[in-house]
Design a protein around this motif. Structure first.
Motif, short mmCIF file in Angstrom:
data_model
loop_
_atom_site.label_atom_id
_atom_site.label_comp_id
_atom_site.label_asym_id
_atom_site.label_seq_id
_atom_site.Cartn_x
_atom_site.Cartn_y
_atom_site.Cartn_z
N THR A 166 0.85 -1.19 0.00
CA THR A 166 0.00 0.00 0.00
C THR A 166 0.89 1.24 0.00
O THR A 166 2.08 1.18 0.33
CB THR A 166 -0.91 0.04 1.24
N ALA A 222 -7.51 -2.61 -6.06
CA ALA A 222 -8.28 -2.01 -4.97
C ALA A 222 -9.13 -3.08 -4.31
O ALA A 222 -9.82 -3.85 -4.98
CB ALA A 222 -9.17 -0.89 -5.49
N THR A 223 -9.05 -3.13 -2.98
CA THR A 223 -9.86 -4.04 -2.20
C THR A 223 -10.52 -3.22 -1.11
O THR A 223 -9.84 -2.76 -0.19
CB THR A 223 -9.00 -5.16 -1.57
N GLY A 224 -11.81 -2.99 -1.25
CA GLY A 224 -12.50 -2.12 -0.29
C GLY A 224 -11.94 -0.72 -0.38
O GLY A 224 -11.89 -0.12 -1.45
N ASN A 225 -11.46 -0.21 0.74
CA ASN A 225 -10.88 1.14 0.78
C ASN A 225 -9.36 1.13 0.67
O ASN A 225 -8.72 2.14 0.86
CB ASN A 225 -11.26 1.84 2.09
N THR A 226 -8.78 -0.04 0.38
CA THR A 226 -7.34 -0.17 0.32
C THR A 226 -6.88 -0.44 -1.09
O THR A 226 -7.43 -1.29 -1.79
CB THR A 226 -6.88 -1.35 1.22
N THR A 227 -5.87 0.30 -1.54
CA THR A 227 -5.28 0.09 -2.86
C THR A 227 -3.85 -0.40 -2.66
O THR A 227 -3.10 0.17 -1.88
CB THR A 227 -5.26 1.39 -3.67
#
Length: 76
Positions: free
Chosen positions: A30, A63-68
């Motif tokens: 991240t 991108a997974t949910g709010n995490t890139t």
């Protein structure tokens, strides 16, 4: 003076080499992880990734949910 023809070679122990190592992990890295580990600001990390792209590394983001997370992808 001869130019190094291997454009993927980075100086061992450099922050750019650390960044590349992080991007080569299966889950990538991240932006927060990269800034913490290198001590660079976010715009410097993004610029370094651009530099890696210019050295023919394929960098992808997921991108997974709010995490890139960014990672080294398969060559085209």
């Amino acid at each position: 003076m001869t130019k190094n023809t291997d454009t993927k070679t980075l100086r061992e122990g450099s922050k750019a080499a650390t960044l590349l190592e992080m991007l080569q992990r299966d889950d990538g890295a991240t932006l927060e992880e990269m800034t913490t580990r290198t001590g660079w600001q976010s715009h410097s990390v993004r610029a370094a990734m651009t530099g890696l792209r210019k050295k023919d590394h394929v960098i992808e983001k997921r991108a997974t949910g709010n995490t890139t997370a960014w990672f080294i992808g398969a060559a085209a």
